[in-house]
Every structure is written in C-alpha cells, then in structure tokens.
Enzyme design. Structure first.
Site, PDB file in Angstrom:
ATOM      1  N   SER A  24       0.677  -1.237   0.054  1.00  0.00           N
ATOM      2  CA  SER A  24       0.180   0.157  -0.086  1.00  0.00           C
ATOM      3  C   SER A  24       0.672   1.368   0.138  1.00  0.00           C
ATOM      4  CB  SER A  24      -1.124   0.045   1.301  1.00  0.00           C
ATOM      5  OG  SER A  24      -0.356   0.138   2.345  1.00  0.00           O
ATOM      6  N   THR A  56      -1.978   0.131  -6.269  1.00  0.00           N
ATOM      7  CA  THR A  56      -1.881  -0.290  -4.931  1.00  0.00           C
ATOM      8  C   THR A  56      -3.315   0.174  -4.243  1.00  0.00           C
ATOM      9  OG1 THR A  56      -0.698  -0.664  -2.697  1.00  0.00           O
ATOM     10  CG2 THR A  56      -0.639   1.687  -3.812  1.00  0.00           C
ATOM     11  N   TYR A  57      -3.173   0.157  -2.885  1.00  0.00           N
ATOM     12  CA  TYR A  57      -4.428   0.998  -2.145  1.00  0.00           C
ATOM     13  C   TYR A  57      -3.991   1.826  -1.121  1.00  0.00           C
ATOM     14  CZ  TYR A  57      -3.158  -2.618   1.259  1.00  0.00           C
ATOM     15  OH  TYR A  57      -2.422  -3.461   2.191  1.00  0.00           O
ATOM     16  N   GLY A  71       5.794  -2.051   0.990  1.00  0.00           N
ATOM     17  CA  GLY A  71       5.781  -3.157   0.643  1.00  0.00           C
ATOM     18  C   GLY A  71       6.839  -3.037  -0.947  1.00  0.00           C
ATOM     19  N   ALA A  72       6.259  -3.901  -1.831  1.00  0.00           N
ATOM     20  CA  ALA A  72       6.976  -4.176  -3.006  1.00  0.00           C
ATOM     21  C   ALA A  72       7.383  -2.832  -3.928  1.00  0.00           C
ATOM     22  CB  ALA A  72       6.415  -5.109  -4.046  1.00  0.00           C
ATOM     23  N   ALA A  73       6.159  -2.149  -3.647  1.00  0.00           N
ATOM     24  CA  ALA A  73       6.214  -0.583  -4.270  1.00  0.00           C
ATOM     25  C   ALA A  73       7.517   0.220  -3.834  1.00  0.00           C
ATOM     26  CB  ALA A  73       5.139   0.157  -3.978  1.00  0.00           C
TER      27      ALA A  73
END
Length: 118
Positions: A24, A56-57, A71-73
């Site tokens: 996110s 994402t959110y 996260g992955a972002a």
C-alpha cells in the site's frame, strides 16, 4: 459506463519507503479527505521522477505531510521522488457529462497549494 479520473494528488513527494510492510501507500488523512480518497481505495501511483507506475491501495496516515510507499512498491518509488496519486471512478453517461475530478496540487513539503474540481 465510463471510467474517469475521480481524484488526483499531484506533485506529492515520497518521504519514506518501507519494503517490509505488506503493501500500500500511506497518505496523510487530511490529503485523503481533500482528494476524496478513502482507506482501502485502489490508487494508481505515477512516479514523475523515474517513470515507474504501480497500482495499490491507500491507507490513512496520521502525520500531516508524510507519504510512505510500502511493500514491493518501495522498490519502485524512493524518498524524495515526486509522484502523482490518482483514483478513478465508474460513471454512467449522464454522470460523466458533468463530472469534474477533484485535484489537489502539493508543494515540496506535501502541503496543499491549489485545489480544483468538485
């Protein structure tokens, strides 16, 4: 039905990145309210600095100016990067005719300098 831009936070600056978080983007509550984005809503993140894009959110942050990529972002956006955060909505033909996206523009400290739209 048409998919149109609903909300945009323009020129946001990433202040933190946390690759260990499950995912996110954390956005200050005030900015989310101004842009009409709610917690859990899907957002697209466009990195002005390096061209990366991701979906994402949103999660609500408590600090007034810190935008954190999680996260992955966090492998695509880094502290200091300028980004655009966009949310989209689905509108019928009648709604689409009169729709105006809510757009907020930020300064380098993630403070609102301009607003337009609904």
């Amino acid at each position: 039905m048409r998919i149109l831009l609903k909300s945009k936070i323009h020129n946001a600056v990433v202040k933190d990145a946390n690759p260990e978080y499950q995912g996110s983007i954390t956005i200050p509550k005030k900015l989310m309210e101004e842009a009409d984005i709610i917690e859990g809503e899907q957002v697209h993140v466009y990195n002005i600095t390096n061209g990366n894009r991701l979906i994402t959110y949103a999660i609500e942050g408590f600090d007034d100016t810190t935008i954190t990529i999680n996260g992955a972002a966090a492998k695509l956006c880094f502290p200091g990067d300028k980004i655009i955060i966009a949310a989209y909505g689905i509108y019928n033909e009648e709604e689409a005719k009169n729709h105006k996206a809510k757009i907020i523009i930020l300064d380098s400290e993630n403070r609102i300098i301009s607003k337009r739209g609904r």
